[in-house]
Design a protein around this motif. Structure first.
Motif, PDB file in Angstrom:
ATOM      1  N   ASP A  18       4.716 -39.064   2.420  1.00 56.58           N
ATOM      2  CA  ASP A  18       5.183 -40.441   2.559  1.00 56.58           C
ATOM      3  C   ASP A  18       4.789 -41.018   3.912  1.00 56.58           C
ATOM      4  O   ASP A  18       5.631 -41.376   4.725  1.00 56.58           O
ATOM      5  CB  ASP A  18       6.711 -40.516   2.418  1.00 56.58           C
ATOM      6  CG  ASP A  18       7.123 -40.270   0.985  1.00 56.58           C
ATOM      7  OD1 ASP A  18       6.293 -40.470   0.083  1.00 56.58           O
ATOM      8  OD2 ASP A  18       8.273 -39.879   0.766  1.00 56.58           O
ATOM      9  N   PRO A  19       3.501 -41.112   4.217  1.00 52.37           N
ATOM     10  CA  PRO A  19       3.089 -41.529   5.544  1.00 52.37           C
ATOM     11  C   PRO A  19       3.519 -42.945   5.871  1.00 52.37           C
ATOM     12  O   PRO A  19       3.551 -43.824   5.034  1.00 52.37           O
ATOM     13  CB  PRO A  19       1.562 -41.436   5.478  1.00 52.37           C
ATOM     14  CG  PRO A  19       1.244 -41.599   4.037  1.00 52.37           C
ATOM     15  CD  PRO A  19       2.372 -40.963   3.298  1.00 52.37           C
ATOM     16  N   VAL A  79      -5.645 -48.486  -0.249  1.00 49.87           N
ATOM     17  CA  VAL A  79      -6.231 -47.215  -0.702  1.00 49.87           C
ATOM     18  C   VAL A  79      -7.501 -47.481  -1.502  1.00 49.87           C
ATOM     19  O   VAL A  79      -8.522 -46.803  -1.320  1.00 49.87           O
ATOM     20  CB  VAL A  79      -5.209 -46.422  -1.540  1.00 49.87           C
ATOM     21  CG1 VAL A  79      -5.893 -45.268  -2.283  1.00 49.87           C
ATOM     22  CG2 VAL A  79      -4.097 -45.893  -0.649  1.00 49.87           C
ATOM     23  N   TRP A  91      -8.287 -41.297   6.805  1.00 56.10           N
ATOM     24  CA  TRP A  91      -7.062 -42.046   6.525  1.00 56.10           C
ATOM     25  C   TRP A  91      -6.600 -41.811   5.090  1.00 56.10           C
ATOM     26  O   TRP A  91      -5.407 -41.655   4.818  1.00 56.10           O
ATOM     27  CB  TRP A  91      -7.310 -43.536   6.765  1.00 56.10           C
ATOM     28  CG  TRP A  91      -6.124 -44.389   6.429  1.00 56.10           C
ATOM     29  CD1 TRP A  91      -4.999 -44.580   7.175  1.00 56.10           C
ATOM     30  CD2 TRP A  91      -5.944 -45.152   5.230  1.00 56.10           C
ATOM     31  NE1 TRP A  91      -4.133 -45.419   6.518  1.00 56.10           N
ATOM     32  CE2 TRP A  91      -4.686 -45.792   5.331  1.00 56.10           C
ATOM     33  CE3 TRP A  91      -6.730 -45.375   4.098  1.00 56.10           C
ATOM     34  CZ2 TRP A  91      -4.187 -46.628   4.332  1.00 56.10           C
ATOM     35  CZ3 TRP A  91      -6.240 -46.208   3.102  1.00 56.10           C
ATOM     36  CH2 TRP A  91      -4.983 -46.824   3.220  1.00 56.10           C
ATOM     37  N   PRO A 140       2.813 -46.537   7.972  1.00 53.21           N
ATOM     38  CA  PRO A 140       1.561 -47.247   8.179  1.00 53.21           C
ATOM     39  C   PRO A 140       0.786 -46.624   9.330  1.00 53.21           C
ATOM     40  O   PRO A 140       1.360 -46.087  10.266  1.00 53.21           O
ATOM     41  CB  PRO A 140       2.019 -48.676   8.520  1.00 53.21           C
ATOM     42  CG  PRO A 140       3.346 -48.807   7.844  1.00 53.21           C
ATOM     43  CD  PRO A 140       3.965 -47.449   7.944  1.00 53.21           C
ATOM     44  N   GLU A 141      -0.531 -46.767   9.299  1.00 54.44           N
ATOM     45  CA  GLU A 141      -1.379 -46.113  10.289  1.00 54.44           C
ATOM     46  C   GLU A 141      -1.058 -46.588  11.694  1.00 54.44           C
ATOM     47  O   GLU A 141      -1.278 -45.884  12.660  1.00 54.44           O
ATOM     48  CB  GLU A 141      -2.857 -46.387   9.951  1.00 54.44           C
ATOM     49  CG  GLU A 141      -3.830 -45.482  10.670  1.00 54.44           C
ATOM     50  CD  GLU A 141      -4.024 -45.917  12.087  1.00 54.44           C
ATOM     51  OE1 GLU A 141      -4.082 -45.024  12.959  1.00 54.44           O
ATOM     52  OE2 GLU A 141      -4.112 -47.115  12.356  1.00 54.44           O
ATOM     53  N   THR A 167      -1.975 -48.027  -3.036  1.00 53.83           N
ATOM     54  CA  THR A 167      -1.945 -49.441  -2.680  1.00 53.83           C
ATOM     55  C   THR A 167      -3.350 -50.040  -2.725  1.00 53.83           C
ATOM     56  O   THR A 167      -4.348 -49.351  -2.923  1.00 53.83           O
ATOM     57  CB  THR A 167      -1.373 -49.604  -1.269  1.00 53.83           C
ATOM     58  OG1 THR A 167      -2.254 -48.955  -0.337  1.00 53.83           O
ATOM     59  CG2 THR A 167       0.015 -48.968  -1.160  1.00 53.83           C
ATOM     60  N   GLN A 205      -4.627 -38.675   4.285  1.00 51.01           N
ATOM     61  CA  GLN A 205      -3.265 -38.673   4.805  1.00 51.01           C
ATOM     62  C   GLN A 205      -2.383 -39.641   4.021  1.00 51.01           C
ATOM     63  O   GLN A 205      -1.168 -39.638   4.184  1.00 51.01           O
ATOM     64  CB  GLN A 205      -3.247 -39.072   6.290  1.00 51.01           C
ATOM     65  CG  GLN A 205      -3.546 -37.915   7.221  1.00 51.01           C
ATOM     66  CD  GLN A 205      -3.050 -38.191   8.629  1.00 51.01           C
ATOM     67  OE1 GLN A 205      -3.830 -38.248   9.550  1.00 51.01           O
ATOM     68  NE2 GLN A 205      -1.753 -38.350   8.806  1.00 51.01           N
ATOM     69  N   THR A 206      -2.988 -40.458   3.194  1.00 54.84           N
ATOM     70  CA  THR A 206      -2.257 -41.549   2.552  1.00 54.84           C
ATOM     71  C   THR A 206      -2.225 -41.453   1.033  1.00 54.84           C
ATOM     72  O   THR A 206      -1.214 -41.764   0.410  1.00 54.84           O
ATOM     73  CB  THR A 206      -2.892 -42.903   2.951  1.00 54.84           C
ATOM     74  OG1 THR A 206      -2.981 -42.965   4.377  1.00 54.84           O
ATOM     75  CG2 THR A 206      -2.070 -44.067   2.433  1.00 54.84           C
ATOM     76  N   ARG A 252       2.717 -40.248  -3.457  1.00 54.12           N
ATOM     77  CA  ARG A 252       2.204 -41.251  -2.550  1.00 54.12           C
ATOM     78  C   ARG A 252       1.827 -42.497  -3.330  1.00 54.12           C
ATOM     79  O   ARG A 252       1.268 -42.418  -4.407  1.00 54.12           O
ATOM     80  CB  ARG A 252       0.978 -40.715  -1.797  1.00 54.12           C
ATOM     81  CG  ARG A 252       1.276 -39.437  -1.039  1.00 54.12           C
ATOM     82  CD  ARG A 252       0.011 -38.943  -0.386  1.00 54.12           C
ATOM     83  NE  ARG A 252       0.157 -37.543  -0.008  1.00 54.12           N
ATOM     84  CZ  ARG A 252      -0.812 -36.815   0.498  1.00 54.12           C
ATOM     85  NH1 ARG A 252      -2.011 -37.322   0.656  1.00 54.12           N
ATOM     86  NH2 ARG A 252      -0.599 -35.557   0.821  1.00 54.12           N
ATOM     87  N   THR A 256       4.334 -40.097  10.946  1.00 53.52           N
ATOM     88  CA  THR A 256       3.755 -39.328   9.851  1.00 53.52           C
ATOM     89  C   THR A 256       4.340 -37.921   9.830  1.00 53.52           C
ATOM     90  O   THR A 256       4.351 -37.225  10.829  1.00 53.52           O
ATOM     91  CB  THR A 256       2.228 -39.228  10.031  1.00 53.52           C
ATOM     92  OG1 THR A 256       1.709 -40.552  10.044  1.00 53.52           O
ATOM     93  CG2 THR A 256       1.605 -38.457   8.882  1.00 53.52           C
TER      94      THR A 256
END
Length: 324
Positions: free
Chosen positions: A7-8, A36, A266, A10-11, A33, A269-270, A30, A17
């Motif tokens: 559940d990261p 993504v 990214w 936002p960057e 979006t 991780q997302t 996850r 994270t």
């Protein structure tokens, strides 16, 4: 190419994270979006074009030295960008995180990318890209080994991908192309999958961009060392390197490494790793088209049929991940 997160956040808030290890509980689902899908689009298209770039580079440059130079350059540039945007403190990591990033960089960039670059000195760029389609199968097997079994749709997609891969290896088995190059790509794909999978189970830097920078520098330095060990520096004349090889190397540094590599970092991780791994099915479509249009690489029946099968496989995997 960094550690998958749970559940990261936002960057822009990487400290939030939550990294997981092999002993951690199963991660929450996850969200897939719009960001993504944009990231996937970059990885799909840009990395698809890098197979052509690699083939042009190795026309007049040695494989491991050129690949090592590419990633060291890209890694140092990314470090400078991270320090400029977030301050030098953003590059601070623990010794364990640095060691983990180095290990992942070795697996991805020396074992994975390095072997593909070496293979492209003897096999067409489009075929190399198609052979990399084995990556999702290795990822699924690695996940299953840790108790994360795929859905029926995901399994069917991977099996289709493997069937397509079998069709694509026929030219090597028949002697039409160098079988050694085929083996190099398959081994490289396994090491790439292992690197991607391991990144989610060892302590990585929280920021995917910081992790990418360290991975690229570590992998690039190791690639240079491998090139020197192989003696690639002997007889190397930089004045004899063609202008299009230099241009292709610059393209790989900026787009293949800085843009697409960071997008991939990214993404893993997302987004679900099985979804991210589908780039290996889509990249070949771009690579085969570019190889045929620009390098006049042959579109044989095995390439066309195998490519169609793996594209069908990616459709199954993507639809399964979206439902998950």
């Amino acid at each position: 190419m960094t550690s998958p997160a749970v559940d990261p956040a936002p960057e822009t808030h990487p400290a939030a994270t939550e990294l997981r290890t092999a002993a951690s509980p199963a991660p929450a689902a996850r969200r897939i979006t719009g960001a993504v899908w944009v990231g996937l689009g970059i990885v799909y298209v840009v990395w698809g074009s890098t197979y052509l770039g690699i083939r042009v580079v190795v026309e007049t440059m040695p494989p491991f030295l050129s690949a090592g130079a590419r990633f060291v350059t890209a890694g140092l540039i990314l470090m400078a960008v991270v320090a400029w945007r977030r301050g030098p403190a953003a590059l601070k990591v623990s010794r364990r995180e640095l060691a983990s990033a180095a290990v992942v960089g070795l697996l991805l960039l020396v074992g994975g990318n390095g072997l593909v670059v070496l293979a492209e000195t003897s096999i067409p760029s489009g075929l190399a890209a198609l052979l990399v389609a084995v990556v999702p199968a290795w990822v699924v097997l690695l996940k299953a080994a840790f108790g994360d079994w795929p859905s029926a749709g995901g399994t069917a997609g991977v099996l289709l991908g493997l069937a397509g891969l079998g069709v694509l290896t026929l030219p090597g088995l028949s002697g039409e192309i160098a079988i050694g190059g085929v083996v190099l790509v398959v081994v490289g794909a396994l090491l790439w999958a292992l690197g991607s999978f391991s990144a989610g189970r060892i302590p990585m830097p929280a920021s995917p961009f910081t992790a990418s920078a360290y991975e690229m520098v570590a992998g690039g330095l190791a690639g240079l060392a491998v090139g020197l060990f192989r003696g690639e520096q002997h007889g190397l004349d930089l004045t004899a390197v063609s202008g299009r090889s230099w241009a292709a190397l610059a393209y790989l540094v900026v787009f293949g490494s800085l843009v697409a590599f960071t997008a991939y970092a990214w993404l893993i991780q997302t987004a679900p790793i099985s979804l991210v791994a589908t780039y290996a099915y889509v990249n070949p479509v771009v690579a085969v088209a570019l190889g045929a249009l620009i390098l006049d690489e042959a579109l044989t029946w095995s390439i066309m049929l195998g490519g169609a099968i793996v594209v069908l496989g990616v459709g199954l995997i993507v639809s399964t991940e979206r439902r998950g």
